[in-house]
Design an enzyme around this catalytic site. Structure first.
Site, PDB file in Angstrom:
ATOM      1  N   TYR A 199      -2.295   0.716  10.774  1.00  0.00           N
ATOM      2  CA  TYR A 199      -2.208   0.206   9.402  1.00  0.00           C
ATOM      3  C   TYR A 199      -0.899   0.614   8.740  1.00  0.00           C
ATOM      4  O   TYR A 199      -0.238  -0.202   8.095  1.00  0.00           O
ATOM      5  CB  TYR A 199      -3.398   0.721   8.587  1.00  0.00           C
ATOM      6  CG  TYR A 199      -3.446   0.179   7.178  1.00  0.00           C
ATOM      7  CD1 TYR A 199      -3.550  -1.189   6.948  1.00  0.00           C
ATOM      8  CD2 TYR A 199      -3.418   1.027   6.076  1.00  0.00           C
ATOM      9  CE1 TYR A 199      -3.605  -1.704   5.654  1.00  0.00           C
ATOM     10  CE2 TYR A 199      -3.469   0.529   4.789  1.00  0.00           C
ATOM     11  CZ  TYR A 199      -3.558  -0.829   4.585  1.00  0.00           C
ATOM     12  OH  TYR A 199      -3.609  -1.323   3.309  1.00  0.00           O
ATOM     13  N   SER A 211       0.857  -1.183   0.000  1.00  0.00           N
ATOM     14  CA  SER A 211       0.000   0.000   0.000  1.00  0.00           C
ATOM     15  C   SER A 211       0.893   1.234   0.000  1.00  0.00           C
ATOM     16  O   SER A 211       2.037   1.183   0.466  1.00  0.00           O
ATOM     17  CB  SER A 211      -0.885   0.017   1.244  1.00  0.00           C
ATOM     18  OG  SER A 211      -1.540   1.262   1.408  1.00  0.00           O
TER      19      SER A 211
END
Length: 253
Positions: free
Chosen positions: A152, A139
């Site tokens: 995250y 990501s």
């Protein structure tokens, strides 16, 4: 015995994983679709045919489950040339001062240790094929931190470190190591699982013209995996045109 090259895709029951499994079948792989929700995997196999795909129940947070996945892949008998580490996810948007240790542990276990478990289990087969590729779906959160994203971004930073280290350690061996780092991708479940509310999940993409979709990332994965074996795409960062950076998103009113 499977005659085609075998591709293993984790998190294959929805979103990017499901799109990738379908795309790799079209590219000529025999796809081992691995995920916890076997009903979806079995529907996929029924759709594409048993000659093109195999469903295997797998929870990447369980060492025993990952071992069973590796055994099922080996039993197919064909060359294992591609692993797509796609299983992952996010939970919560609370600030660090209010961080849920349970959520942070889950994100680390799935995104980082899940990648470690599956990669370790399948590396011998990938190397034995003489032309292996490991693609990990990361990501843009692996490079930039943002408020409410501590857990995250920490997990994705760690996953990025794992992948970079693996590439160094496999230098000279017949296994490529690729990282795909998407920005804003609209799928049915990612934002909903993170926020736990459909209205909040919809608000993430509100006004964003043409956010990426799962098929866009599947296309990137397939492209990197089908380059000539001497070509290694170390890292591919991909965002919608409306997102210039993690903090810069154009929203139409």
């Amino acid at each position: 015995m499977v005659q085609k090259n075998i591709a293993v895709v984790t998190g294959a029951s929805s979103g990017i994983g499901a799109a990738t499994a379908r795309r790799l079948v079209a590219e000529g792989f025999h796809v081992v679709a691995a995920a916890r929700r076997t009903d979806r995997l079995e529907a996929f196999v029924k759709e594409v045919g048993e000659a093109s795909a195999t469903a295997v129940a797998c929870d990447v947070t369980s060492a025993e489950s990952v071992t069973a996945l590796a055994e099922a892949v080996t039993a197919l008998g064909g060359p294992v040339t591609l692993l797509v580490n796609n299983a992952g996810g996010a939970r919560g948007v609370e600030p660090v001062a209010e961080g849920s240790v349970e959520n942070w542990q889950w994100m680390y276990d799935v995104n980082v240790l899940g990648t470690l478990r599956v990669t370790k289990a399948l590396l011998p087969a990938l190397e034995a094929s003489g032309a292996g590729t490991v693609v990990t779906v990361g990501s843009t959160a692996a490079f930039v931190v943002y408020e409410g994203g501590g857990g995250y971004t920490a997990a994705k930073h760690a996953q990025n470190a794992l992948v970079g280290t693996l590439r160094l350690e496999l230098a000279g061996k017949p296994v490529r190591v690729v990282e795909i780092d998407p920005g804003m991708v609209r799928t049915d479940e990612f934002a909903l699982n993170r926020l736990g509310d459909q209205d909040k999940a919809d608000a993430v993409y509100a006004g964003v013209r043409e956010p990426l979709v799962a098929d866009d990332i599947a296309d990137c994965i397939a492209w990197t995996a089908t380059r000539p074996q001497h070509v290694n795409v170390d890292r591919l960062v991909v965002r919608p045109i409306a997102q210039a950076a993690q903090h810069k998103v154009v929203r139409e009113k």
